[in-house]
Design an enzyme around this catalytic site. Structure first.
Site, PDB file in Angstrom:
ATOM      1  N   SER A   1       0.787  -1.091   0.004  1.00 38.02           N
ATOM      2  CA  SER A   1       0.068   0.065  -0.059  1.00 38.02           C
ATOM      3  C   SER A   1       0.846   1.194   0.208  1.00 38.02           C
ATOM      4  CB  SER A   1      -0.815   0.000   1.314  1.00 38.02           C
ATOM      5  OG  SER A   1      -1.763  -1.055   1.212  1.00 38.02           O
TER       6      SER A   1
HETATM    7  N1  SAH Z   1      -0.872  -4.461   3.761  1.00 33.08           N
HETATM    8  C1  SAH Z   1      -0.289  -4.787   2.720  1.00 33.08           C
HETATM    9  C2  SAH Z   1      -1.428  -4.692   1.588  1.00 33.08           C
HETATM   10  C3  SAH Z   1      -1.190  -5.755   0.459  1.00 33.08           C
HETATM   11  S1  SAH Z   1      -2.721  -5.384  -0.549  1.00 33.08           S
HETATM   12  C4  SAH Z   1       0.806  -4.265   2.391  1.00 33.08           C
HETATM   13  O1  SAH Z   1       0.804  -2.977   2.424  1.00 33.08           O
HETATM   14  O2  SAH Z   1       1.597  -4.788   1.717  1.00 33.08           O
HETATM   15  C5  SAH Z   1      -3.999  -6.457  -0.011  1.00 33.08           C
HETATM   16  C6  SAH Z   1      -3.675  -7.897   0.639  1.00 33.08           C
HETATM   17  O3  SAH Z   1      -4.661  -8.397   0.861  1.00 33.08           O
HETATM   18  C7  SAH Z   1      -3.022  -8.598  -0.752  1.00 33.08           C
HETATM   19  O4  SAH Z   1      -1.594  -9.292  -0.188  1.00 33.08           O
HETATM   20  C8  SAH Z   1      -4.193  -9.773  -0.624  1.00 33.08           C
HETATM   21  O5  SAH Z   1      -3.562 -11.084  -1.301  1.00 33.08           O
HETATM   22  C9  SAH Z   1      -4.931  -9.892   0.677  1.00 33.08           C
HETATM   23  N2  SAH Z   1      -6.274 -10.105   0.606  1.00 33.08           N
HETATM   24  C10 SAH Z   1      -7.144 -10.157  -0.552  1.00 33.08           C
HETATM   25  N3  SAH Z   1      -8.263 -10.720  -0.071  1.00 33.08           N
HETATM   26  C11 SAH Z   1      -8.125 -11.583   1.244  1.00 33.08           C
HETATM   27  C12 SAH Z   1      -8.780 -12.284   2.136  1.00 33.08           C
HETATM   28  N4  SAH Z   1      -9.935 -12.675   1.849  1.00 33.08           N
HETATM   29  N5  SAH Z   1      -8.188 -12.466   3.272  1.00 33.08           N
HETATM   30  C13 SAH Z   1      -6.884 -12.283   3.495  1.00 33.08           C
HETATM   31  N6  SAH Z   1      -6.127 -11.494   2.842  1.00 33.08           N
HETATM   32  C14 SAH Z   1      -6.668 -11.119   1.408  1.00 33.08           C
END
Ligand code: SAH
Length: 222
Positions: A71
């Site tokens: 993010s």
């Molecule tokens: N906080 C992270 C954001 C990554 S983007 C960072 O800054 O790196 C959002 C993440 O949510 C992705 O890695 C995606 O795979 C995950 N995600 C999507 N749907 C999900 C679900 N149902 N349960 C858990 N994680 C999920």
């Protein structure tokens, strides 16, 4: 097992982090603990593509594999600030991804439980965080369901765009607890801060439009 990440942190990186924290102040972030976390955490090491490291302290998202992104720092800071975390509070994070937001939560003093649905990202971040000195509980699973075994939580943060507010997450929040979640609206998401006033009564605040990758159902297969 994973591609080799160049694990060096330099004075130049530290300088760039200070500048990034100043950018976040200009954009309205006030919480000193959050700003200190941004100045402390080597964000470039959470970006797997070494070629992108030189951009890591720009206020932008970057690809981390499996079609996901780390993010934007402003979004991470904004969501963390909304949670008003006190030391040792139990925080549930949905969407571990790169682990950067996880590290921010740990730096501001939370006990973090984080769920990721992509096996590849879960495995990689489970390896990376301890290498950077961050020890926490990571889970491979479906964030919609939360973590009933470890509930209730003081705070819950969702880092992917949700089509609706999952009821399991509301149930796993303590009374007085806060859920911060981006909820789909047209092609972007509206950031919502939800305070649990009682078992059945919630107060919701709208905090503007953001853009996230989608919160997907069930576990991923990669
Ligand atoms: N906080 C992270 C954001 C990554 S983007 C960072 O800054 O790196 C959002 C993440 O949510 C992705 O890695 C995606 O795979 C995950 N995600 C999507 N749907 C999900 C679900 N149902 N349960 C858990 N994680 C999920």
């Amino acid at each position: 097992m994973f591609e080799i990440i160049i694990m060096t942190d330099t004075y130049r990186h530290k300088g760039l982090r200070k500048q990034l924290a100043q950018v976040l102040v200009k954009k309205g972030i006030k919480d000193n603990a959050v700003l200190t976390a941004v100045e402390t955490i080597p964000r470039h090491l959470f970006i797997p593509d070494n070629a992108l490291h030189k951009y890591a302290y720009e206020d932008k998202p970057f690809p981390i594999g499996s079609g996901q992104t780390i993010s934007q720092p402003y979004t991470v800071a904004f969501q963390t600030e909304l949670l008003k975390i006190k030391p040792r509070e139990k925080v549930l994070e949905i969407g571990t991804g790169s682990g950067y937001q996880t590290a921010v939560l740990l730096e501001v003093g939370a006990k973090v439980f984080s769920i990721e649905r992509q096996k590849y990202l879960y495995e990689r971040t489970k390896e990376l965080l301890p290498q950077l000195g961050y020890n926490t509980k990571l889970f491979y699973g479906d964030g919609y369901k939360g973590l009933p075994t470890f509930a209730p939580f003081d705070k819950i943060i969702v880092t992917a765009g949700a089509p609706y507010i999952p009821e399991d997450l509301l149930n796993q929040l303590k009374i007085g607890g806060i859920l911060v979640i981006p909820v789909d609206e047209d092609n972007s998401q509206r950031m919502k801060k939800i305070v649990k006033l009682s078992a059945t009564n919630f107060e919701t605040e709208d905090l503007g439009l953001f853009r996230f990758v989608p919160l997907l159902k069930e576990k991923g297969r990669d």
